[in-house]
Design an enzyme around this catalytic site. Structure first.
Site, PDB file in Angstrom:
ATOM      1  N   MET A 167      -4.206   5.513  -2.743  1.00  0.00           N
ATOM      2  CA  MET A 167      -3.589   4.238  -3.073  1.00  0.00           C
ATOM      3  C   MET A 167      -2.487   3.836  -2.111  1.00  0.00           C
ATOM      4  SD  MET A 167      -3.918   5.063  -6.976  1.00  0.00           S
ATOM      5  CE  MET A 167      -4.414   6.673  -6.391  1.00  0.00           C
ATOM      6  N   PRO A 168      -2.774   3.865  -0.824  1.00  0.00           N
ATOM      7  CA  PRO A 168      -1.681   3.592   0.122  1.00  0.00           C
ATOM      8  C   PRO A 168      -1.355   2.096   0.222  1.00  0.00           C
ATOM      9  CG  PRO A 168      -3.434   4.875   1.147  1.00  0.00           C
ATOM     10  CD  PRO A 168      -3.976   4.317  -0.130  1.00  0.00           C
ATOM     11  N   TYR A 169      -0.073   1.868   0.545  1.00  0.00           N
ATOM     12  CA  TYR A 169       0.422   0.528   0.855  1.00  0.00           C
ATOM     13  C   TYR A 169       1.022   0.625   2.261  1.00  0.00           C
ATOM     14  CZ  TYR A 169       3.769  -3.335   0.929  1.00  0.00           C
ATOM     15  OH  TYR A 169       4.502  -4.445   1.282  1.00  0.00           O
TER      16      TYR A 169
END
Lengths: 70, 70, 70, 70, 70, 70
Positions: C1-3
């Site tokens: 779930m990278p930003y």
């Protein structure tokens, strides 16, 4: 596809409170903006009270004064 | 003069992986945008799984369910 | 779930360059960290050259000097 | 109502230095922009040297080379 | 003293919707964490659809495909 | 290698004021933390008054009331 950052001081926030923040912040953008919850991120950033300043003072300093003032 | 923030969950990311992220993210903006690597910053922010929410749930909750589901 | 946030100066970045940044930054965290691309966000933030400073000067000032210096 | 983020590497920053950063950064926006200090936030984010990259290398790697070079 | 960032794509968000986001996000941290609303900031950052990527594609590309698919 | 973000409302900030913010914020981390100015970034982010909330209200709403109150 919202990204919500909730930045707060690190002062004993419980896992239950974090879950409530995540759930309700997600619900907010779903309700108001019709966003897809599956691609809604909520990141809670807990900041040490020494590292957060308001009105030119650290929150640690403010909390110490509040404790003495009681 | 790019600033690149890579925010991820704190789940056993190794020093070697961090070095690869820093190197390749820098290389990306040098290659695509002709930026100067000397003034390219990459910051990796590792977030506790209790503090990251997707689809209204914390990643801790999602990971627990995935473990049980196996 | 990278930003992933890529913050750069607003200096004629093309749509094709933005697409390449999005594609390759996503690919980077998929490759290195085995993240799910479906929940990988890339946000490109273009900042006016008056609003970005390096070494105590705005990028506008630096660019003007570079133009005169040519 | 300014929000000021000071992101630095985690390298033995003292409480006194943090207080000075908070006080002077607040004073800066009060002086230059006539902002109300009561609604001026300063957040100091200390980042592990493994997690900060410059010129494609982590600050840990750069610091190790500087130590050996002495 | 919370700081809440709501980052969304720039797709016709109305002033009324923004007011509702500000009001309810503030109410959320007041209710769950007993924070003082007077020192609660909410910042809404609207990002061009060319500058936001999901799953390796820009939101502009995704929206175009959705329009054609209808 | 500091990165300083100064986020303010977009209310007629002049180029001279921006230059002063950049110069003095850089000077602050050089003086207090002995950082190298060459790798010190200052980014000024100007936010529309509709998009910034304090105490549950947008700054636009607050400014309108202040104007009427005069």
């Amino acid at each position: 596809m919202p990204y919500i950052l909730i930045q707060i001081t690190k002062e004993n926030v419980t896992t239950a409170q974090k879950q409530q923040l995540i759930q309700e912040a997600t619900d907010l953008v779903v309700r108001v903006l019709h966003k897809d919850p599956a691609t809604t991120f909520v990141v809670i950033d807990e900041v040490d009270t020494d590292n957060w300043g308001v009105a030119g003072e650290s929150v640690s300093t403010i909390r110490n004064r509040q404790r003495i003032g009681k």
